[in-house]
Structures are given as structure tokens and as C-alpha cells.
Design a protein around this motif. Structure first.
Motif: not given
Length: 219
Positions: A46, A86, A218
Motif C-alpha cells: 500500500f 496498492y 510505500k
């Protein structure tokens, strides 16, 4: 013979004692160090981020009562906002989904009749497909778009409508400069579709291009 045996025993004892003493001495070799392997980078995970850029495009209109043709012109201005998404990497292929929301200052200004169009926000929900070259990720993207369109028709009034039947397509290049932080440049073409305004028979359609840079974290 007895002297020979005693001498042999003494020699064996001395050799054994020397070996034991040598074994007790600290080794000149350093400690055994296990090899360290750098982790292989993956795009899977994600992410959240922010972006900013510039938008420019067109306004399509029709004819109002009395036969006057509405010609509003082009719109342009600043855009900026945030995104969440994602990614899932399989080999070098990276599949992903991203949603973004943008504040905008896209405006045509007013023409001689007082006609104008302005977009103050828009957003997209898109799929992404990329090809990873280590930490570089070129990708294409496309999906649904929505946004508000404020339309003023001189002599008739103003209306503010949310267009929900639009689409967005584009592409970009993303680079991971650490295992958690990535930067990207991106182009999007956004078409918000058409809506009838002020029951005037005029259908206003707004489409524009966006060039922007972004930063993602991230997880």
C-alpha cells in the motif's frame, strides 16, 4: 633402554603441553561474519502520497435561447491533491489500483457575454499496469473520473453540477529512491462528460489534460 623410554615420555608430554598452550592462545583469525544480502526491492504494498501540477483543456458548449452560440474557450490552472493505492508485483509486471482527489483552479475566464466555466475539484479511481525495471516503474493507467463544473451563461445565470460519468487515461514513470519513498511524474487526460445547464438546451462538456509530479510513501 630405560633412559630411552623416559626420554620418549618426556618428549610426548612436552609436545602435548605445547599443543595445549597453543590451543589456549587467541586465534589470529577474526570472527566468522555471515554474508549480508541486500533485500530485493518489490513494488508490492500500500502507499499514500501527494501531488501537484498543471491542467489545461477545453470546454464544449452548444446554443442558448435566441440562437446565440456559446463559445467559452479553453480552461487552465493549478491542480494539487493526494492519492492512495496498492501495487502487487508478479515478476516484472506490477498491477495496481489508485484513487486520487484533486483541488483545482481550472477556469476559462469570462467571454464578452459573461459566459465562463470553472472546475474546483475532481477525482479519479484507476487501474495501473506497469513494468518494473528494478526501482524504475513505467506504467499506464485508466479508469473513472468525476468532478464539479461551475457554468455561468450570461443573461441566464449560473449552475454548479457534479459530473460523475467521466473517465481518465494516461501514464507515467515512478522511481523508488528508498525502499519506502517513491517519486513520479504523470500525465492524465480527464473527460468529465456533458451535462445540460440551466435548462437552456446547452450541454457543457469539460475535458482537460493534467501534468503533475508526486511523492508516495510505500508501507
Amino acid at each position: 633402554m630405560k633412559k630411552f623410554l623416559l626420554s620418549s615420555v618426556a618428549a610426548i608430554v612436552l609436545v602435548g603441553a605445547g599443543a595445549a598452550s597453543a590451543a589456549d592462545l587467541p586465534s589470529r583469525k577474526g570472527p566468522v561474519v555471515a554474508p549480508v544480502y541486500a533485500p530485493i526491492f518489490t513494488w508490492t504494498g500500500f502507499y499514500v502520497g501527494a501531488n501537484a501540477g498543471y491542467g489545461f483543456g477545453n470546454v464544449n458548449a452548444g446554443t442558448v435561447f435566441g440562437g446565440r452560440t456559446v463559445s467559452i474557450g479553453d480552461l487552465d490552472g493549478f491542480v494539487g491533491g493526494g492519492q492512495v493505492g496498492y501495487n502487487y508485483q508478479v515478476g516484472q509486471i506490477v498491477l495496481g489500483a489508485e484513487a486520487d482527489f484533486q483541488g483545482a483552479d481550472l477556469s476559462t475566464g469570462s467571454n464578452a457575454f459573461g459566459d465562463s466555466v470553472r472546475t474546483e475539484y475532481f477525482g479519479t479511481v484507476r487501474a495501473r499496469v506497469g513494468f518494473a525495471v528494478d526501482r524504475f516503474l513505467p506504467y499506464i493507467t485508466g479508469g473513472w473520473a468525476y468532478g464539479n463544473v461551475k457554468t455561468t451563461i450570461g443573461g441566464l445565470g449560473s449552475t454548479d453540477k457534479t459530473h460523475t460519468g467521466g473517465y481518465a487515461v494516461g501514464g507515467g514513470l515512478e522511481y523508488a529512491f528508498t525502499n519506502n519513498w517513491t517519486a513520479k511524474v504523470e500525465y492524465l487526460y480527464v473527460d468529465l462528460g456533458e451535462k445540460n445547464v440551466l435548462n437552456s438546451g446547452v450541454k457543457v462538456g469539460t475535458d482537460f489534460s493534467v501534468v503533475r509530479a508526486g511523492l508516495n510513501y510505500k508501507f
